[in-house]
Design an enzyme around this catalytic site. Structure first.
Site, short mmCIF file in Angstrom:
data_model
loop_
_atom_site.label_atom_id
_atom_site.label_comp_id
_atom_site.label_asym_id
_atom_site.label_seq_id
_atom_site.Cartn_x
_atom_site.Cartn_y
_atom_site.Cartn_z
N ASP A 61 0.75 -1.31 0.05
CA ASP A 61 0.09 0.12 -0.21
C ASP A 61 0.88 1.12 0.04
OD1 ASP A 61 1.01 -0.36 2.37
OD2 ASP A 61 -0.95 -0.11 3.64
N HIS A 62 2.13 1.15 0.15
CA HIS A 62 2.89 2.56 0.53
C HIS A 62 3.61 2.73 -0.84
CE1 HIS A 62 2.46 1.90 4.68
NE2 HIS A 62 3.21 3.19 4.98
N ASP A 116 4.13 -1.27 11.32
CA ASP A 116 3.68 0.13 11.07
C ASP A 116 3.33 0.64 12.13
OD1 ASP A 116 2.81 1.75 8.07
OD2 ASP A 116 1.63 2.16 9.94
N ARG A 376 -0.09 12.79 10.31
CA ARG A 376 1.12 13.51 10.58
C ARG A 376 1.49 14.60 9.52
NH1 ARG A 376 4.41 7.65 11.38
NH2 ARG A 376 3.57 7.34 13.54
N SER A 528 7.31 7.06 12.90
CA SER A 528 6.86 5.88 12.40
C SER A 528 7.65 4.56 13.01
CB SER A 528 7.39 5.92 10.96
OG SER A 528 8.68 5.55 10.71
N ARG A 530 9.75 2.73 11.23
CA ARG A 530 10.55 2.25 9.89
C ARG A 530 11.87 1.88 10.63
NH1 ARG A 530 10.02 8.13 7.20
NH2 ARG A 530 8.10 7.21 7.45
C1 MIC Z 1 4.25 6.35 8.14
O1 MIC Z 1 3.07 6.81 8.43
O2 MIC Z 1 5.36 7.12 8.52
C2 MIC Z 1 4.70 4.81 7.72
C3 MIC Z 1 5.25 5.16 6.48
O3 MIC Z 1 3.40 4.18 7.63
C4 MIC Z 1 5.50 4.32 8.60
C5 MIC Z 1 6.21 2.91 8.22
C6 MIC Z 1 7.40 3.07 7.27
O4 MIC Z 1 8.10 4.02 7.53
O5 MIC Z 1 7.26 2.45 6.40
C7 MIC Z 1 4.99 3.93 9.90
O6 MIC Z 1 4.20 4.84 10.31
O7 MIC Z 1 5.44 2.90 10.83
FE1 SF4 Z 2 0.35 4.94 5.10
FE2 SF4 Z 2 1.49 5.49 7.32
FE3 SF4 Z 2 0.06 7.40 6.21
FE4 SF4 Z 2 -1.17 5.32 7.34
S1 SF4 Z 2 -0.10 7.01 8.22
S2 SF4 Z 2 -1.67 6.11 5.38
S3 SF4 Z 2 0.41 3.70 7.02
S4 SF4 Z 2 1.86 6.24 5.33
#
Ligand code: MIC
Ligand code: SF4
Length: 634
Positions: A61-62, A116, A376, A528, A530
């Protein structure tokens, strides 16, 4: 003494208790593609023929934009791994992991570990759902327990009912206004009280989703009649169990929110904790509105936008983009005509993915003001460093798109529609594992680089302070995503961009100096899950991060990849250390909490300590969790 919901779930899952730390059994796991490739490379390294969980799902999905071979190669890798190891795959376009998981798989009373940070979304359906690094999820898939600091449970008592045009998003923004972006660290936010009954499961999930922004370990709602009706609407009534707090349940802390007194709220740049009322900023000019993300892309969210926009036009100076959370809700709004209303209004409809939330397209213009229903708004995350991103409810975002300036939604008539009692889940893009896994060959494209290795922790660490950063540094600062996301499976390439938003020369300097130290402020690594924010610095030779305090998931990721996290005993000593200073640390006995840290440059001793449990120390000594697990497996 009565028990709350979090305690009831934890009690059934605890497999090990240690001082201040518990190990819990994980029933379900989820991964998404941006963290998943690493998680599965790590799972493969564990040499287990099939996942040992009740259910594991791999979502794509990313990284869904296919501008070259990298993302599609990753998709093939993920699909082949899922097929071989007993994992369900949700293909690109099927929806955002948390929305799809909520609809199709989340179960009350179960534990869910996801790579995540917003995995907590499933708490809206009564799961104890926790975000973690990919390696922790890999270990859970292999049947290992997940270790965490025993969380305090905060009872968030909701009373009253939300006024019209005030939304669940405003509830979580209110929580953030009160406790900020570190207020939830090592806590579970459990919602209780009469007000809970007025919130549907997707509304509850908006709240549990964005609980991640408080740093909370998890957020959870009880499983009641509303949960039952939701599961029934998804054809999953049999999976319902009742799970409510005992009448005499106690909480470690409590917060009370009268829903009827709430008003539309908005988080200002560049932090979800920077919350004020919409009224305070009303009239502010805007360029973009984005509706979607795992926080606000449910059927209710899309219908709210569609009904408000019906017969109206998006303001000519505004670009409105909408990403549905799942194909199921996308299909429903296509069938009932709401999609046509959205299209007619001038909205741009995107795929069911994370999209703009993680900087995959729709970057705002220079200095552009973007109103988003996301969770975010860290600086630069949208893809435009100078953009000013604000976070609001769908109600506020939609009326704002019509007016062309920030508008209090209560000035518009509330939308009217009802939520279907039966959905028609569309599982076309859900692929079940192979029945003959021995015949499945793992497909590895050229972008998938082998896992980097880390040696055991020596007794003495020495080197320079490579960078000094302030408070609330996010993982988006440490390891930016956006256009770099396709490098997630290639650590040597991705590592070239560590700290790029703050200091583009960091990676080159770290390599030249053969590693060194990072000096951080408080809540270092918020945001996140990550693990690349630990893995890539590890690849560059970072030996320790010395900070005032750490965010939960990042702290675990540092330990998992063998980077020593140290805390300054006296936070004011932060001012005594400068970038380029030579430090020396005696870490031969981590059992005693005091660490002798010397600045050779300033010729001073700086007392340091650490937040490590005995198990963490053993992991660090082995050079990280993968080596530790392999040693203990055999
Ligand atoms: C995000 O919202 O920052 C992400 C991308 O979903 C991350 C995960 C990632 O960095 O792949 C998260 O929230 O953990
Ligand atoms: Fe995707 Fe992270 Fe954004 Fe949620 S917060 S939509 S999991 S990138």
């Amino acid at each position: 003494m009565g028990k709350n919901v979090a305690e009831k779930i934890l009690e059934k899952h605890v497999v090990e208790r240690r001082e201040n730390e518990i190990g819990i059994k994980i029933d379900q796991t989820l991964t998404q593609d941006a963290t998943g490739t690493m998680a599965y490379l790590q799972f493969e390294a564990l040499d287990i023929p099939k996942v040992k969980t009740e259910l594991s799902v791999s979502y794509v999905d990313h990284n869904t934009l296919q501008t070259d071979f990298k993302n599609p190669d990753d998709h093939l890798y993920l699909q082949s791994v899922a097929s071989k190891y007993g994992i369900i795959l949700s293909k690109a376009g099927n929806g955002i992991c948390h929305q799809v998981h909520l609809e199709r798989f989340a179960r009350p009373g179960k534990t869910l570990l996801g790579s995540d940070s917003h995995t907590s979304t499933a708490g809206g359906a009564g799961s104890l759902a926790i975000g973690a690094g990919g390696l922790d999820v890999a270990i859970a898939m292999a049947g290992g327990a997940f270790y965490l600091k025993k969380p305090k449970v905060v009872g968030v008592k909701l009373t009253g009912k939300l006024p019209q045009m005030v939304a669940a998003k405003d509830v979580i923004l209110e929580v953030l206004r009160r406790i900020g972006v570190k207020g939830g660290v090592n806590k579970v936010l459990e919602y209780c009280g009469e007000g809970v009954k007025s919130l549907s499961v997707p509304e509850r999930a908006t709240i549990t989703n964005m609980g991640a922004e408080t740093g909370a370990t998890s957020s959870v709602f009880p499983s009641d009649k509303i949960t039952k009706a939701f599961l029934k609407s998804q054809g999953r009534e049999a999976q319902w169990i009742e799970l409510v707090p005992d009448s005499d349940a106690e909480y470690d802390e409590s917060i009370e929110i009268d829903l009827s007194k709430l008003e539309p709220l908005i988080a200002k740049p560049h932090s979800p904790g920077n919350v004020v009322t919409v009224k305070e900023l009303e009239g502010m000019g805007i360029q973009q509105v984005a509706i979607g993300s795992c926080t606000n892309s449910s059927y209710k969210d899309l219908m709210t936008a569609a009904r408000i926009l019906k017969g109206k036009k998006v303001h000519p100076n505004v670009s409105l983009v909408i990403s549905p959370g799942s194909r199921t809700v996308f299909n429903e709004i296509a069938k009932n005509g709401a999609l046509a209303d959205l299209i007619a209004s001038g909205a741009r409809i995107l795929e069911c993915t994370c999209g703009p939330c993680i900087g995959q397209g729709q970057a705002p213009p220079t200095n552009g003001v973007s109103i988003r229903t996301f969770n975010r708004n860290f600086e630069g995350r949208s893809g435009t460093k100078s953009a000013q991103v604000y976070l609001t409810s769908v109600e506020t975002a939609t009326v704002t798109a019509i007016e062309g300036k920030l508008t209090d939604p209560r000035k518009h008539a509330p939308p009217e529609f009802s939520i279907p009692t039966v959905f028609h889940p569309d599982d076309t893009l859900i692929i079940y594992p192979s029945k003959t896994p021995e015949n499945v060959k793992i497909i590895r494209g050229p972008n998938i680089a082998p896992l980097p290795k880390k040696e055991k922790l020596p007794g003495r660490l020495a080197g320079e302070v490579l960078i000094k950063v302030g408070d609330d540094i996010t993982t988006d600062h440490i390891m930016p995503a956006g256009k770099l996301l396709p490098l997630r499976s290639n650590v040597p390439e991705y590592a070239k961009h560590v700290f790029e938003p703050i200091d583009p020369n960091f990676a080159a300097r770290a390599l030249e100096k053969k590693g060194g130290f990072i000096l951080g402020g408080s809540n270092y690594g918020q945001g996140s899950s990550r693990e690349h924010a630990a893995l890539c610095p590890m690849y560059l030779g970072v030996k320790a991060v010395i900070a005032k305090s750490f965010a939960r998931i990042h702290l675990a990721n540092l330990i998992n990849f063998g980077i020593l996290p140290l805390e300054l005993k006296n936070p004011d000593d932060y001012d005594k250390i400068d970038p380029g200073d030579s430090l020396e640390l005696d870490v031969s006995d981590l059992g005693k909490k005091d660490i002798a840290l010397k600045s050779l440059t300033k010729k001073i001793d700086v007392p340091a300590t650490h937040p490590l449990t005995p198990r963490d120390i053993d992991i660090l000594k082995e050079g990280g969790l993968l080596s530790f697990t392999k040693t203990h497996q055999n």
